[in-house]
Motif scaffolding. Structure first.
Motif, PDB file in Angstrom:
ATOM      1  N   UNK A 148       6.073   0.060   3.717  1.00 48.63           N
ATOM      2  CA  UNK A 148       6.545  -0.734   4.844  1.00 48.63           C
ATOM      3  C   UNK A 148       7.383  -1.897   4.367  1.00 48.63           C
ATOM      4  N   UNK A 149       8.338  -2.297   5.197  1.00 45.46           N
ATOM      5  CA  UNK A 149       9.067  -3.530   4.904  1.00 45.46           C
ATOM      6  C   UNK A 149       8.078  -4.695   4.916  1.00 45.46           C
ATOM      7  N   UNK A 150       8.284  -5.649   4.008  1.00 39.60           N
ATOM      8  CA  UNK A 150       7.441  -6.849   4.020  1.00 39.60           C
ATOM      9  C   UNK A 150       7.607  -7.563   5.367  1.00 39.60           C
ATOM     10  N   UNK A 151       6.554  -8.251   5.816  1.00 36.37           N
ATOM     11  CA  UNK A 151       6.627  -8.876   7.149  1.00 36.37           C
ATOM     12  C   UNK A 151       7.807  -9.844   7.312  1.00 36.37           C
ATOM     13  N   UNK A 152       8.257 -10.471   6.242  1.00 38.10           N
ATOM     14  CA  UNK A 152       9.353 -11.441   6.369  1.00 38.10           C
ATOM     15  C   UNK A 152      10.729 -10.777   6.422  1.00 38.10           C
ATOM     16  N   UNK A 153      10.784  -9.463   6.152  1.00 37.99           N
ATOM     17  CA  UNK A 153      12.082  -8.793   6.082  1.00 37.99           C
ATOM     18  C   UNK A 153      12.477  -8.287   7.473  1.00 37.99           C
ATOM     19  N   UNK A 160       6.334  -3.286   0.748  1.00 33.71           N
ATOM     20  CA  UNK A 160       4.968  -3.186   0.235  1.00 33.71           C
ATOM     21  C   UNK A 160       4.525  -1.742   0.398  1.00 33.71           C
ATOM     22  N   UNK A 161       3.587  -1.310  -0.447  1.00 32.83           N
ATOM     23  CA  UNK A 161       3.020   0.018  -0.224  1.00 32.83           C
ATOM     24  C   UNK A 161       1.509  -0.080  -0.194  1.00 32.83           C
ATOM     25  N   UNK A 162       0.906   0.895   0.460  1.00 34.98           N
ATOM     26  CA  UNK A 162      -0.549   1.033   0.348  1.00 34.98           C
ATOM     27  C   UNK A 162      -0.881   2.517   0.297  1.00 34.98           C
ATOM     28  N   UNK A 163      -1.919   2.838  -0.479  1.00 37.14           N
ATOM     29  CA  UNK A 163      -2.374   4.224  -0.584  1.00 37.14           C
ATOM     30  C   UNK A 163      -3.488   4.388   0.439  1.00 37.14           C
ATOM     31  N   UNK A 164      -3.198   5.158   1.501  1.00 37.79           N
ATOM     32  CA  UNK A 164      -4.126   5.254   2.626  1.00 37.79           C
ATOM     33  C   UNK A 164      -5.320   6.131   2.304  1.00 37.79           C
ATOM     34  N   UNK A 165      -5.071   7.249   1.658  1.00 36.68           N
ATOM     35  CA  UNK A 165      -6.196   8.130   1.352  1.00 36.68           C
ATOM     36  C   UNK A 165      -5.822   9.045   0.196  1.00 36.68           C
ATOM     37  N   UNK A 166      -6.824   9.415  -0.572  1.00 37.62           N
ATOM     38  CA  UNK A 166      -6.651  10.419  -1.625  1.00 37.62           C
ATOM     39  C   UNK A 166      -7.813  11.395  -1.455  1.00 37.62           C
ATOM     40  N   UNK A 167      -7.487  12.630  -1.159  1.00 34.36           N
ATOM     41  CA  UNK A 167      -8.568  13.608  -0.946  1.00 34.36           C
ATOM     42  C   UNK A 167      -8.254  14.900  -1.695  1.00 34.36           C
ATOM     43  N   UNK A 168      -9.305  15.606  -2.081  1.00 32.93           N
ATOM     44  CA  UNK A 168      -9.123  16.883  -2.754  1.00 32.93           C
ATOM     45  C   UNK A 168      -8.612  17.902  -1.744  1.00 32.93           C
TER      46      UNK A 168
END
Lengths: 89, 89
Positions: B10-15, B75-83
């Motif tokens: 996602x774009x940073x909140x200030x961008x 910014x990035x975030x890893x939402x889920x990692x599943x087999x």
């Protein structure tokens, strides 16, 4: 009351995703040889006014159907709907 | 073992997010007057080979830092990692 909804719009599994193929190949070229596939979708964060979470969710689903998602080639899912800090106050 | 990771960039909140502004205005014009804001980001689904969930997560974080995310504005975030079903078998 204000709600923040997170929506993911993804190409249907049967639809070819050239952007994903480029990302996959780019990652492999950078040395991430364990990458088997990549698919790129859109993430939409919406701030909406609604009386209840249920209303917010229905409103966001209507938005997806009318504008955000092309149902011929895309699926959408509403990941979360939460009250904003302001909404909770 | 194969893992499926979901990443949100996602774009940073200030961008400034012109695409989000267009979506917000489009939704309002369609009658969704309760929309206060919209922000558009990328959703990346990655299928990676790794020995453990921890390895898969570290590998995906490295991919985000090297290719998927522009740290100046995103910014990035890893939402889920599943087999995967195959991985679990």
């Amino acid at each position: 009351m204000t709600w923040v909804a997170e929506v993911v719009v993804q190409l249907k599994p049967v639809v070819n995703d050239p952007q994903g193929l480029v990302v996959r190949d780019g990652l492999r070229r950078l040395g991430f040889t364990g990458v088997r596939a990549a698919r790129i979708g859109k993430h939409v964060e919406l701030e909406v006014e609604a009386d209840s979470e249920q209303d917010a969710r229905e409103s966001v689903a209507a938005m997806c159907e009318k504008l955000l998602c092309n149902p011929v080639i895309e699926d959408y899912r509403i990941d979360s709907v939460r009250a904003t800090a302001e909404g909770r106050a």
